[in-house]
Design a protein around this motif. Structure first.
Motif, PDB file in Angstrom:
ATOM      1  N   PHE A 114       1.054  -1.061  -0.110  1.00 31.02           N
ATOM      2  CA  PHE A 114      -0.083   0.005   0.589  1.00 31.02           C
ATOM      3  C   PHE A 114       1.043   1.171  -0.080  1.00 31.02           C
ATOM      4  O   PHE A 114       0.763   2.075  -0.405  1.00 31.02           O
ATOM      5  N   ALA A 163      -7.722   3.284  -6.231  1.00 30.31           N
ATOM      6  CA  ALA A 163      -8.061   1.357  -5.038  1.00 30.31           C
ATOM      7  C   ALA A 163     -10.212   2.092  -5.318  1.00 30.31           C
ATOM      8  O   ALA A 163     -10.659   2.999  -5.572  1.00 30.31           O
ATOM      9  N   PHE A 217      -4.224   4.401   0.656  1.00 29.23           N
ATOM     10  CA  PHE A 217      -5.006   3.360   0.802  1.00 29.23           C
ATOM     11  C   PHE A 217      -5.182   2.397   2.117  1.00 29.23           C
ATOM     12  O   PHE A 217      -6.228   1.483   2.380  1.00 29.23           O
ATOM     13  N   TRP A 257      -8.693   1.819   3.396  1.00 32.78           N
ATOM     14  CA  TRP A 257      -9.052  -0.084   4.137  1.00 32.78           C
ATOM     15  C   TRP A 257      -8.838   0.268   5.602  1.00 32.78           C
ATOM     16  O   TRP A 257      -9.722  -1.038   6.063  1.00 32.78           O
ATOM     17  N   ASN A 258      -8.503   0.531   6.447  1.00 26.41           N
ATOM     18  CA  ASN A 258      -8.991   0.438   7.421  1.00 26.41           C
ATOM     19  C   ASN A 258     -10.131   0.643   7.623  1.00 26.41           C
ATOM     20  O   ASN A 258     -10.580   0.101   9.690  1.00 26.41           O
ATOM     21  N   LEU A 291     -12.609   0.560   5.958  1.00 29.70           N
ATOM     22  CA  LEU A 291     -13.435  -0.721   5.297  1.00 29.70           C
ATOM     23  C   LEU A 291     -14.743  -1.512   5.758  1.00 29.70           C
ATOM     24  O   LEU A 291     -14.020  -1.778   7.546  1.00 29.70           O
ATOM     25  N   GLY A 324     -13.677  -6.278  -0.179  1.00 29.77           N
ATOM     26  CA  GLY A 324     -12.025  -5.377   0.406  1.00 29.77           C
ATOM     27  C   GLY A 324     -11.867  -4.615  -0.877  1.00 29.77           C
ATOM     28  O   GLY A 324     -13.119  -3.630  -0.998  1.00 29.77           O
ATOM     29  N   ILE A 325     -10.686  -4.615  -1.134  1.00 30.97           N
ATOM     30  CA  ILE A 325     -10.331  -3.618  -2.151  1.00 30.97           C
ATOM     31  C   ILE A 325      -9.581  -4.044  -3.513  1.00 30.97           C
ATOM     32  O   ILE A 325      -8.807  -4.851  -3.065  1.00 30.97           O
ATOM     33  N   ILE A 352      -7.640  -7.443  -2.266  1.00 25.30           N
ATOM     34  CA  ILE A 352      -6.913  -7.142  -0.906  1.00 25.30           C
ATOM     35  C   ILE A 352      -8.171  -7.803  -0.833  1.00 25.30           C
ATOM     36  O   ILE A 352      -9.144  -6.952  -0.484  1.00 25.30           O
ATOM     37  N   LYS A 394     -11.111  -8.801   2.491  1.00 25.13           N
ATOM     38  CA  LYS A 394     -10.974  -9.038   4.557  1.00 25.13           C
ATOM     39  C   LYS A 394     -11.193 -10.447   4.212  1.00 25.13           C
ATOM     40  O   LYS A 394     -11.638 -11.794   4.062  1.00 25.13           O
TER      41      LYS A 394
END
Length: 186
Positions: free
Chosen positions: A7, A18, A131, A135-136, A138, A146-147, A174, A176
């Motif tokens: 990332f 993303a 990113f 993600w955190n 999400l 995910g992403i 990516i 989860k």
């Protein structure tokens, strides 16, 4: 929480964006004049797989795309017992009889131009910036799986095996780790 060197490296490279990956069915929409078809990534008829979806409504919305023909790629969200039928589009491979070999960023702009977005057909948003933060954060919605990180400069390469963009390191998915997430294979 995720803090990945990947990332960090891609954050520094401003050509990457993303997209939030939804936990639905991969769908390909094919419009050829008045004929509109919906297929899974394994070329199965989506109307059989999700037999209680409102395909007539979706067909009417795709008919309004500003083109004679196109092939679009996305994710189909459908929950049994709910009238929620949403397609999130993220790419287009063909427009008016021409295979699109332009970089992803240009194909994304063409996709934006031909479509009228509404509650049932939506454009998957491109995020640039941090990113790791994306993600955190999400998981606000159950369907967020995910992403996917994509290089806006990557041209389309047709492959019948593993997509060349994955082989070349130009696209990263990516997801989860959540036992409730179950990717449908249709």
């Amino acid at each position: 929480t995720l803090d990945s060197p990947l990332f960090s490296r891609l954050n520094a490279n401003k050509s990457y964006v993303a997209q939030i990956k939804k936990n639905g069915w991969r769908i390909q929409i094919q419009k050829d004049g008045d004929k509109i078809s919906f297929f899974s990534r394994h070329n199965k008829n989506m109307e059989v797989i999700a037999d209680n979806a409102d395909w007539n409504l979706l067909r009417q919305l795709v008919a309004q795309f500003d083109c004679e023909s196109c092939i679009c790629d996305g994710e189909f969200m459908h929950r049994r017992g709910e009238m929620k039928n949403v397609i999130y589009l993220w790419d287009m491979f063909e427009l008016d009889g021409h295979q699109l070999k332009q970089p992803y960023g240009d194909r994304y702009k063409l996709l934006q131009k031909i479509t009228t977005w509404n509650d049932n057909i939506r454009l998957t948003e491109n995020f640039s910036g941090d990113f790791v933060e994306l993600w955190n954060n999400l998981g606000e919605y159950e369907e967020d799986e995910g992403i996917v990180l994509k290089d806006l400069r990557e041209s389309l390469h047709v492959s019948f095996r593993k997509p060349s963009s994955e082989k070349s390191g130009k696209q990263f998915k990516i997801v989860k780790e959540d036992p409730r997430n179950h990717t449908r294979s249709a």
